[in-house]
Design an enzyme around this catalytic site. Structure first.
Site, PDB file in Angstrom:
ATOM      1  CB  SER A  22      -0.947   0.015   1.206  1.00 38.97           C
ATOM      2  OG  SER A  22      -0.231   0.169   2.414  1.00 38.97           O
ATOM      3  CE  LYS A  62      -2.692   2.039   4.964  1.00 39.72           C
ATOM      4  NZ  LYS A  62      -2.666   1.162   3.771  1.00 39.72           N
TER       5      LYS A  62
END
Length: 261
Positions: free
Chosen positions: A36, A104
């Site tokens: 990701s 993230k």
């Protein structure tokens, strides 16, 4: 005194206390489990998380995730510190299951307005229109109503951020990847997104991250290998910042797995 300290630190008890002290307050090992965040962070990157970047999280025994001390401040931190800033890569506990760690990029912070239009990230910082004019290039600014929005504010500075052109709005892919109505990020919370924008399970799906879940930020990669267990020597002992400087000059062969991860 120094001899006693040396003897104690050389004992099993001393070694365990020192190691736990480092893990609790300074750094903790973390392995990138999914794609990701590529091409900024890759699957198989093993990095140390700087635990004191945003204060000191309430200590927990590693692997068992048992709290050593109560949450005295009711914010997940033994010592409160600065909050994540826009553009930071952040390691945090998944709000839906705090035993799981995610990594993230912070794309909006408390008071900001954030939206998505045709895959493009739109940001209206809480500081307002004059701040946008002073800090972002004209070609990246659009006006909607009485507000100025920055389009894809992090892509130029962080070249690992990218889209998968094969992911299209055909009704089969999640709608959250393509459009999101403007939302205001609550105070003391952060909107997180992965750099691999079309394959990241992030705030677009499950909401913002409260400060109490923030763990730290990546410090440096101490080891890295690919799916074939071949060591990526060019990534060992490198900071994320130094790797980002090289991404723009690298010719990546980007292969995406299907789905959100």
């Amino acid at each position: 005194m120094f001899k006693k300290i040396y003897n104690w630190s050389s004992s099993w008890t001393g070694t365990i206390v020192i190691v736990l002290g480092i893990i609790f307050f300074i750094a903790q090992a973390f392995v990138i489990p999914s794609g990701s965040m590529k091409n900024t962070l890759l699957i198989g990157d093993m990095l140390f998380v700087k635990k004191f970047s945003y204060g000191i999280p309430t200590p927990r025994i590693p692997w068992l995730e048992i709290k050593v001390l109560p949450d005295f401040n009711d914010n997940g931190h033994l010592i409160e510190g600065p909050r994540p800033q826009r553009g930071d890569i952040v390691v945090f506990r998944y709000p839906k299951n705090e035993l799981i760690h995610y990594v993230k990029r912070a794309v909006a912070t408390g008071g900001d307005l954030v939206a998505i239009k045709d895959k493009n990230l739109l940001l209206h910082p809480k500081e307002g229109n004059e701040f946008v004019k002073a800090n972002y290039p004209k070609e990246s600014i659009i006006e909607v109503g009485d507000k100025l929005w920055v389009v894809n504010p992090y892509m130029k500075e962080h070249p690992g951020i990218h889209h998968d052109p094969s992911v299209v709005d055909n009704g089969l892919n999640p709608s959250e990847l393509f459009n999101m109505m403007p939302i205001m990020v609550p105070e003391d919370e952060t909107f997180m997104m992965g750099d691999n924008r079309d394959h990241s399970n992030d705030s677009r799906f499950w909401g913002t991250v409260h400060y109490k879940y923030i763990v730290g930020k990546p410090w440096f990669i101490y080891f890295s290998w690919d799916d074939n267990f071949e060591i990526r020597w060019d990534r060992v002992l490198r900071t994320v910042e130094s790797l980002e400087e090289e991404i723009i000059n690298k010719d990546f062969k980007i292969e995406h797995k299907e789905g959100i991860y």
